[in-house]
Design a protein around this motif. Structure first.
Motif, mmCIF file in Angstrom:
data_model
loop_
_atom_site.group_PDB
_atom_site.id
_atom_site.type_symbol
_atom_site.label_atom_id
_atom_site.label_comp_id
_atom_site.label_asym_id
_atom_site.label_seq_id
_atom_site.Cartn_x
_atom_site.Cartn_y
_atom_site.Cartn_z
ATOM 1 N N CYS A 117 0.852 -1.194 0.000
ATOM 2 C CA CYS A 117 0.000 0.000 0.000
ATOM 3 C C CYS A 117 0.886 1.242 0.000
ATOM 4 C CB CYS A 117 -0.901 -0.001 1.229
ATOM 5 S SG CYS A 117 -1.927 1.483 1.326
ATOM 6 N N HIS A 119 0.248 4.033 1.064
ATOM 7 C CA HIS A 119 0.069 4.894 2.230
ATOM 8 C C HIS A 119 1.129 4.575 3.276
ATOM 9 C CE1 HIS A 119 -2.238 6.107 6.047
ATOM 10 N NE2 HIS A 119 -1.705 7.193 5.520
ATOM 11 N N GLU A 120 1.029 3.400 3.890
ATOM 12 C CA GLU A 120 2.028 3.076 4.910
ATOM 13 C C GLU A 120 2.575 1.666 4.771
ATOM 14 O OE1 GLU A 120 0.626 4.084 8.838
ATOM 15 O OE2 GLU A 120 0.700 6.233 8.393
ATOM 16 N N GLY A 121 2.374 1.092 3.608
ATOM 17 C CA GLY A 121 3.089 -0.150 3.314
ATOM 18 C C GLY A 121 2.409 -1.451 3.681
ATOM 19 N N THR A 122 1.173 -1.412 4.126
ATOM 20 C CA THR A 122 0.465 -2.659 4.457
ATOM 21 C C THR A 122 0.205 -3.460 3.173
ATOM 22 O OG1 THR A 122 -0.569 -1.582 6.338
ATOM 23 C CG2 THR A 122 -1.662 -3.556 5.514
ATOM 24 N N CYS A 135 -6.905 -1.966 1.102
ATOM 25 C CA CYS A 135 -5.928 -2.013 2.193
ATOM 26 C C CYS A 135 -6.693 -1.948 3.501
ATOM 27 C CB CYS A 135 -4.939 -0.859 2.102
ATOM 28 S SG CYS A 135 -3.784 -0.869 3.505
ATOM 29 N N ASN A 137 -5.642 -1.595 6.434
ATOM 30 C CA ASN A 137 -5.062 -0.802 7.513
ATOM 31 C C ASN A 137 -5.824 0.506 7.735
ATOM 32 O OD1 ASN A 137 -3.410 0.045 9.540
ATOM 33 N ND2 ASN A 137 -1.525 -0.068 8.393
ATOM 34 N N HIS A 138 -5.944 1.305 6.697
ATOM 35 C CA HIS A 138 -6.691 2.568 6.836
ATOM 36 C C HIS A 138 -7.770 2.699 5.768
ATOM 37 C CE1 HIS A 138 -2.488 3.306 8.294
ATOM 38 N NE2 HIS A 138 -3.176 3.567 9.378
ATOM 39 N N GLY A 139 -8.043 1.619 5.072
ATOM 40 C CA GLY A 139 -9.183 1.613 4.166
ATOM 41 C C GLY A 139 -8.963 2.155 2.768
ATOM 42 N N SER A 140 -7.734 2.294 2.344
ATOM 43 C CA SER A 140 -7.521 2.763 0.966
ATOM 44 C C SER A 140 -8.052 1.728 -0.030
ATOM 45 C CB SER A 140 -6.027 2.992 0.690
ATOM 46 O OG SER A 140 -5.590 4.151 1.337
ATOM 47 N N PRO A 152 -6.687 7.000 2.445
ATOM 48 C CA PRO A 152 -5.650 8.047 2.433
ATOM 49 C C PRO A 152 -4.499 7.851 1.450
ATOM 50 C CG PRO A 152 -5.350 6.625 4.340
ATOM 51 C CD PRO A 152 -6.634 6.200 3.693
#
Ligand code: FES
Length: 175
Positions: A117, A119-122, A135, A137-140, A152
């Motif tokens: 991802c 955003h932060e790599g998930t 994703c 993690n934060h829903g991207s 995000p």
């Protein structure tokens, strides 16, 4: 008072002299060693990594080539008759292979994207219901070509090329 560089240099000089070698002799010795080392190195360079198996989270048989972007350009082939990857013959299924996500999307095409991802790599996942990449993690959300649908995350996932063999039994993924 701090140590005096001049004194230190003199100490080093005295030490070298105490070894009975002039600094010129030491330099010559050092350079010769370097030359020999680099000569033998150039002859002993390891061969470029032969395509191997087992990169990434799905390991073992069924994969040849490099599926790990940290090791260079993505270039690998999956054996779709192997149990590790045979699910990719079914539309709606996906697998994480090294640094990539490979899916046979709802419509039957194959896609390969970076699994990371932006955003932060998930590690992202393919959702067959909505035919997109998600994703947790934060829903991207991303489209199946990697474009951002919902943040995000702001950057698209890297897309790779896929090519299915004519017999449909192997899938090649390249950068
Ligand atoms: S890491 Fe994927 S949305 Fe934040």
């Amino acid at each position: 008072m701090k140590s005096n560089p001049t004194t230190d240099q003199m100490k080093r000089g005295e030490f070298l002299r105490s070894l009975g070698m002039s600094s010129a002799a030491l330099m010559a010795f050092y350079c010769m060693g370097t030359t020999l080392t680099s000569c033998s190195k150039s002859n002993d360079d390891p061969a470029p990594a032969t395509p191997g198996t087992g990169t990434g989270t799905t390991t073992g048989t069924g994969l040849t080539g490099n599926a790990d972007s940290a090791k260079g350009a993505i270039n690998y082939t999956l054996d779709l008759t192997d149990t590790n990857y045979s699910k990719l013959k079914t539309a709606g299924q996906y697998a994480i292979v090294g640094s990539t996500l490979v899916a046979k999307v709802k419509g039957g095409n194959f896609i390969a994207l970076s699994k990371v991802c932006t955003h932060e790599g998930t590690t992202v996942q393919y959702r067959s219901d909505s035919d997109d990449i998600y994703c947790s993690n934060h829903g991207s959300e991303f489209t199946t070509t990697g474009a951002v649908k919902v943040g995000p995350a702001a950057k698209a996932l890297t897309q790779y090329k896929t090519a299915l063999s004519t017999d449909g039994n192997s899938l090649t993924v390249t950068a």
